[in-house]
Design a protein around this motif. Structure first.
Motif, PDB file in Angstrom:
ATOM      1  N   HIS A  89     141.808  61.103  53.333  1.00  0.00           N
ATOM      2  CA  HIS A  89     140.622  60.722  52.578  1.00  0.00           C
ATOM      3  C   HIS A  89     141.054  59.891  51.371  1.00  0.00           C
ATOM      4  CE1 HIS A  89     137.911  63.622  54.653  1.00  0.00           C
ATOM      5  NE2 HIS A  89     139.050  64.252  54.838  1.00  0.00           N
ATOM      6  N   ILE A  90     140.530  58.671  51.255  1.00  0.00           N
ATOM      7  CA  ILE A  90     140.869  57.793  50.146  1.00  0.00           C
ATOM      8  C   ILE A  90     139.576  57.231  49.555  1.00  0.00           C
ATOM      9  CG2 ILE A  90     143.105  57.170  51.132  1.00  0.00           C
ATOM     10  CD1 ILE A  90     141.848  54.444  51.892  1.00  0.00           C
ATOM     11  N   THR A  91     139.709  56.584  48.406  1.00  0.00           N
ATOM     12  CA  THR A  91     138.596  55.871  47.782  1.00  0.00           C
ATOM     13  C   THR A  91     139.009  54.427  47.558  1.00  0.00           C
ATOM     14  OG1 THR A  91     137.700  57.836  46.677  1.00  0.00           O
ATOM     15  CG2 THR A  91     137.156  55.707  45.724  1.00  0.00           C
ATOM     16  N   GLY A  92     138.162  53.485  47.987  1.00  0.00           N
ATOM     17  CA  GLY A  92     138.402  52.076  47.722  1.00  0.00           C
ATOM     18  C   GLY A  92     139.094  51.350  48.859  1.00  0.00           C
ATOM     19  N   ARG A  93     138.508  50.220  49.283  1.00  0.00           N
ATOM     20  CA  ARG A  93     139.114  49.420  50.357  1.00  0.00           C
ATOM     21  C   ARG A  93     140.206  48.499  49.823  1.00  0.00           C
ATOM     22  NH1 ARG A  93     134.869  46.302  53.900  1.00  0.00           N
ATOM     23  NH2 ARG A  93     136.800  45.931  55.054  1.00  0.00           N
ATOM     24  N   TYR A  94     140.052  48.040  48.579  1.00  0.00           N
ATOM     25  CA  TYR A  94     140.986  47.077  47.995  1.00  0.00           C
ATOM     26  C   TYR A  94     141.459  47.607  46.645  1.00  0.00           C
ATOM     27  CZ  TYR A  94     138.348  44.259  51.338  1.00  0.00           C
ATOM     28  OH  TYR A  94     137.734  43.801  52.481  1.00  0.00           O
ATOM     29  N   TYR A  95     142.584  47.037  46.175  1.00  0.00           N
ATOM     30  CA  TYR A  95     143.049  47.488  44.869  1.00  0.00           C
ATOM     31  C   TYR A  95     143.804  46.375  44.150  1.00  0.00           C
ATOM     32  CZ  TYR A  95     148.066  48.163  46.011  1.00  0.00           C
ATOM     33  OH  TYR A  95     149.386  47.984  46.333  1.00  0.00           O
ATOM     34  N   GLY A  96     143.931  46.535  42.842  1.00  0.00           N
ATOM     35  CA  GLY A  96     144.672  45.606  42.009  1.00  0.00           C
ATOM     36  C   GLY A  96     145.286  46.345  40.846  1.00  0.00           C
ATOM     37  N   LEU A  97     146.125  45.633  40.078  1.00  0.00           N
ATOM     38  CA  LEU A  97     146.774  46.196  38.893  1.00  0.00           C
ATOM     39  C   LEU A  97     146.390  45.326  37.707  1.00  0.00           C
ATOM     40  CD1 LEU A  97     148.739  48.131  37.497  1.00  0.00           C
ATOM     41  CD2 LEU A  97     150.622  46.658  38.249  1.00  0.00           C
ATOM     42  N   VAL A  98     145.727  45.918  36.729  1.00  0.00           N
ATOM     43  CA  VAL A  98     145.147  45.134  35.639  1.00  0.00           C
ATOM     44  C   VAL A  98     145.339  45.818  34.292  1.00  0.00           C
ATOM     45  CG1 VAL A  98     143.360  44.224  37.185  1.00  0.00           C
ATOM     46  CG2 VAL A  98     142.850  46.231  35.765  1.00  0.00           C
ATOM     47  N   GLN A  99     145.214  45.000  33.236  1.00  0.00           N
ATOM     48  CA  GLN A  99     144.943  45.512  31.900  1.00  0.00           C
ATOM     49  C   GLN A  99     143.471  45.253  31.597  1.00  0.00           C
ATOM     50  OE1 GLN A  99     147.461  43.683  28.982  1.00  0.00           O
ATOM     51  NE2 GLN A  99     148.891  45.410  28.904  1.00  0.00           N
ATOM     52  N   ILE A 141     143.180  49.637  39.966  1.00  0.00           N
ATOM     53  CA  ILE A 141     141.743  49.801  40.193  1.00  0.00           C
ATOM     54  C   ILE A 141     141.487  49.675  41.684  1.00  0.00           C
ATOM     55  CG2 ILE A 141     140.988  49.084  37.900  1.00  0.00           C
ATOM     56  CD1 ILE A 141     140.481  46.275  39.013  1.00  0.00           C
ATOM     57  N   PHE A 142     140.681  50.578  42.218  1.00  0.00           N
ATOM     58  CA  PHE A 142     140.390  50.659  43.652  1.00  0.00           C
ATOM     59  C   PHE A 142     138.887  50.524  43.848  1.00  0.00           C
ATOM     60  CE2 PHE A 142     144.118  53.079  42.609  1.00  0.00           C
ATOM     61  CZ  PHE A 142     145.023  52.824  43.618  1.00  0.00           C
ATOM     62  N   GLY A 143     138.490  49.736  44.833  1.00  0.00           N
ATOM     63  CA  GLY A 143     137.068  49.597  45.074  1.00  0.00           C
ATOM     64  C   GLY A 143     136.753  48.539  46.105  1.00  0.00           C
ATOM     65  N   ALA A 144     135.590  47.898  45.945  1.00  0.00           N
ATOM     66  CA  ALA A 144     135.128  46.881  46.889  1.00  0.00           C
ATOM     67  C   ALA A 144     134.092  46.019  46.182  1.00  0.00           C
ATOM     68  CB  ALA A 144     134.536  47.529  48.142  1.00  0.00           C
ATOM     69  N   LEU A 145     133.725  44.907  46.823  1.00  0.00           N
ATOM     70  CA  LEU A 145     132.732  44.006  46.254  1.00  0.00           C
ATOM     71  C   LEU A 145     131.325  44.502  46.552  1.00  0.00           C
ATOM     72  CD1 LEU A 145     134.258  40.536  47.227  1.00  0.00           C
ATOM     73  CD2 LEU A 145     134.571  41.832  45.100  1.00  0.00           C
ATOM     74  N   ASN A 146     130.420  44.309  45.571  1.00  0.00           N
ATOM     75  CA  ASN A 146     129.021  44.623  45.811  1.00  0.00           C
ATOM     76  C   ASN A 146     128.278  43.373  46.300  1.00  0.00           C
ATOM     77  OD1 ASN A 146     128.618  43.055  43.529  1.00  0.00           O
ATOM     78  ND2 ASN A 146     128.029  44.765  42.197  1.00  0.00           N
ATOM     79  N   ALA A 147     126.978  43.468  46.441  1.00  0.00           N
ATOM     80  CA  ALA A 147     126.205  42.356  46.993  1.00  0.00           C
ATOM     81  C   ALA A 147     126.239  41.127  46.098  1.00  0.00           C
ATOM     82  CB  ALA A 147     124.762  42.801  47.219  1.00  0.00           C
ATOM     83  N   ASP A 148     126.540  41.315  44.802  1.00  0.00           N
ATOM     84  CA  ASP A 148     126.605  40.194  43.872  1.00  0.00           C
ATOM     85  C   ASP A 148     128.009  39.612  43.760  1.00  0.00           C
ATOM     86  OD1 ASP A 148     123.883  40.443  43.231  1.00  0.00           O
ATOM     87  OD2 ASP A 148     124.338  42.024  41.767  1.00  0.00           O
ATOM     88  N   GLY A 149     128.937  40.112  44.576  1.00  0.00           N
ATOM     89  CA  GLY A 149     130.295  39.601  44.535  1.00  0.00           C
ATOM     90  C   GLY A 149     131.151  40.170  43.427  1.00  0.00           C
ATOM     91  N   GLU A 150     130.681  41.220  42.747  1.00  0.00           N
ATOM     92  CA  GLU A 150     131.460  41.867  41.700  1.00  0.00           C
ATOM     93  C   GLU A 150     132.371  42.937  42.307  1.00  0.00           C
ATOM     94  OE1 GLU A 150     128.660  42.177  37.854  1.00  0.00           O
ATOM     95  OE2 GLU A 150     127.940  43.293  39.593  1.00  0.00           O
ATOM     96  N   PHE A 151     133.549  43.070  41.722  1.00  0.00           N
ATOM     97  CA  PHE A 151     134.439  44.147  42.155  1.00  0.00           C
ATOM     98  C   PHE A 151     134.002  45.425  41.457  1.00  0.00           C
ATOM     99  CE2 PHE A 151     138.205  46.833  42.207  1.00  0.00           C
ATOM    100  CZ  PHE A 151     138.639  46.669  43.517  1.00  0.00           C
ATOM    101  N   VAL A 152     133.577  46.407  42.248  1.00  0.00           N
ATOM    102  CA  VAL A 152     133.115  47.692  41.719  1.00  0.00           C
ATOM    103  C   VAL A 152     134.286  48.676  41.748  1.00  0.00           C
ATOM    104  CG1 VAL A 152     131.476  49.573  41.964  1.00  0.00           C
ATOM    105  CG2 VAL A 152     130.801  47.242  42.589  1.00  0.00           C
ATOM    106  N   VAL A 153     134.661  49.188  40.593  1.00  0.00           N
ATOM    107  CA  VAL A 153     135.809  50.093  40.477  1.00  0.00           C
ATOM    108  C   VAL A 153     135.349  51.506  40.819  1.00  0.00           C
ATOM    109  CG1 VAL A 153     137.629  50.978  38.995  1.00  0.00           C
ATOM    110  CG2 VAL A 153     136.845  48.609  38.734  1.00  0.00           C
ATOM    111  N   GLN A 154     135.757  51.969  42.001  1.00  0.00           N
ATOM    112  CA  GLN A 154     135.376  53.311  42.444  1.00  0.00           C
ATOM    113  C   GLN A 154     136.404  54.363  42.053  1.00  0.00           C
ATOM    114  OE1 GLN A 154     135.109  51.630  46.500  1.00  0.00           O
ATOM    115  NE2 GLN A 154     133.134  52.695  46.648  1.00  0.00           N
TER     116      GLN A 154
END
Length: 468
Positions: free
Chosen positions: A25-35, A96-109
């Motif tokens: 069980h995981i959360t988020g399809r994509y991920y990145g490393l950010v400040q 940060i782990f998540g996916a894009l919403n309908a507006d193309g924003e990366f939603v951090v789940q």
């Protein structure tokens, strides 16, 4: 990584995936490393990505969406984005782990601090006595002063306290290593404190597995962590079984690390964490434990067929995780002793490193049983594999009392956790402790409560008698 026995089948255009073990069980399809640079309002934040080439946070900038979470049934937010850009962990960055919403924003789940997983300890302790003292009295000290921080500690009992120089971390922990993980979390105080009789919070325990991997975004060594949760039916959507860190800890809506103090103890003990090869016959204590935990988790999901599982003095996260460990080791030794070829191998190779490891593994089992079963007798349901989930303690009060007394030291999560950690440490294990104290954004209405240790004393080591 998929198992080679996993297959995809095509039957008249109907595709079926058949797997050999439980999915994670995981959360988020994509991920990145950010400040995180600053808030731009409406739960949106400017972030700057990590740059592989410069090894700095000077990559691309973008705005990501960290939605405020819904309060749980106790009216507590399990994570917060308030002032997250001011967190002491922000300098080293966040996954940060998540996916894009309908507006193309990366939603951090889900969110995870880089420092939780890196191999740069804040504290290094050498010497057995000093390491035991740290485990016994220090690693949960003053949790209030640590709010919002991650502190990592490396305990090296096999290295003299006065030794210089201390070996580099990458000489002790190397890519491909795996470690047994033990996880404990504490309670919530402050304005929104949860129920804790007498100010004591019992906590939660689970086993897990940690691998040292080369993290794809940085190319640096990194702990990859998963939990084998033995968990009753949960209003927080925890499912007993294999849970990734992003799901059980880092999930912003359902995870633990944003609103609880947590401690993960990683144990590198070659007699347990490495496999044995007896002329082509492989024995793996770690794999045996994982199999027993998978069986226990499957039982928890269905309550041994009753449809529900409830916590009791004899069935709980810590009691049944402990049962899985002792059962795995006892069954491994039982299979070993009836195999004359393996017994002959030990007799023929008395000075081999593998023989030494095997004897330490026997000492481990003897010591765990001596300390976790203080009456010197095993529970009848543990010996027979009796199906006890879904039953209520009041149905068989005398049996419940006897079984609870027989396994008293595995009744309380932190007590059992610390006993096992100190047994491993006294037998020479390297121990890595990761503590996180309500990390992420700041929630001024909550404080940390350490799980109760109930005055544990360092356990005794018992040497096994085993004639080969």
């Amino acid at each position: 990584m998929p198992d080679p026995l996993d297959v995809v089948e095509d039957q008249d255009g109907q595709w079926t995936l058949r797997i050999t073990k439980d999915p994670i069980h995981i959360t988020g399809r994509y991920y990145g490393l950010v400040q995180i640079l600053e808030s731009v309002g409406n739960d949106r934040f400017w972030v700057r990505h990590y740059n592989w080439d410069s090894e700095q946070f000077d990559g691309i900038d973008e705005i990501v969406y960290l939605p405020s979470v819904l309060p749980n049934r106790d009216n507590i937010d399990q994570s917060s984005n308030r002032d997250i850009e001011r967190s002491p962990l922000n300098e080293q960055g966040w996954y940060i782990f998540g996916a894009l919403n309908a507006d193309g924003e990366f939603v951090v789940q889900a969110i995870a601090p880089y420092h939780f997983f890196d191999l740069n300890p804040d504290v290094v302790i050498t010497g057995q006595r000093e390491s035991l003292r740290y485990l016994h009295t220090d690693y949960w000290n003053n949790p209030r002063a640590q709010k919002g921080k991650v502190i990592t500690s490396l305990l090296l009992p096999h290295i003299e306290a006065s030794a210089t120089p201390i070996p580099a971390v990458d000489e002790i922990w190397q890519e491909g290593d795996r470690a047994l993980l033990m996880e404990v979390y504490g309670g919530i105080g402050g304005n929104k404190k949860e129920f804790a009789p007498g100010g004591i919070y019992f906590g939660h325990f689970s086993f897990g597995l940690a691998h040292v991997i080369r993290e794809p975004l940085t190319g640096k060594l990194h702990f990859d962590i998963e939990y084998r949760q033995i968990f009753t039916h949960s209003p927080e959507a925890v499912i007993a079984g294999l849970n990734g860190w992003t799901r059980f800890m880092g999930d912003r809506q359902y995870g633990r690390v944003g609103f609880r103090p947590v401690a993960d103890i990683l144990i590198k003990f070659p007699p347990f964490t490495q496999d044995y090869n007896f002329d082509g016959v492989i024995f793996s204590p770690m794999n045996r434990l994982i199999r027993e935990l998978d069986v226990m988790a499957a039982r928890y999901r269905i309550g041994d067929g009753t449809g529900t599982t409830a916590v009791s003095p004899v069935n709980s996260c810590v009691q049944d995780s402990t049962q899985a460990l002792l059962t795995a080791l006892n069954r491994l030794f039982a299979e070993f002793t009836v195999n004359p070829l393996m017994m002959k191998w030990l007799r023929d190779h008395p000075d081999y490193e593998q023989t030494h490891r095997f004897r330490l593994l026997m000492d481990l089992l003897a010591s765990l049983e001596a300390n976790l079963l203080p009456l010197g007798i095993g529970r009848s349901d543990w010996r027979t594999g009796e199906l006890t989930l879904g039953q209520f303690a009041g149905e068989t009060p005398m049996k419940t009392l006897v079984d609870a007394l027989a396994s008293w030291n595995s009744l309380l999560p932190r007590l059992a956790n610390d006993i096992m950690a100190m047994v491993f440490l006294q037998l020479g294990a390297s121990v890595w402790i990761i503590r996180a104290h309500q990390i992420g954004g700041d929630d001024p209405d909550i404080e940390r409560i350490a799980p109760g240790d109930f005055g544990i004393h360092p356990p005794r080591i018992k040497r096994a008698r085993f004639n080969v």
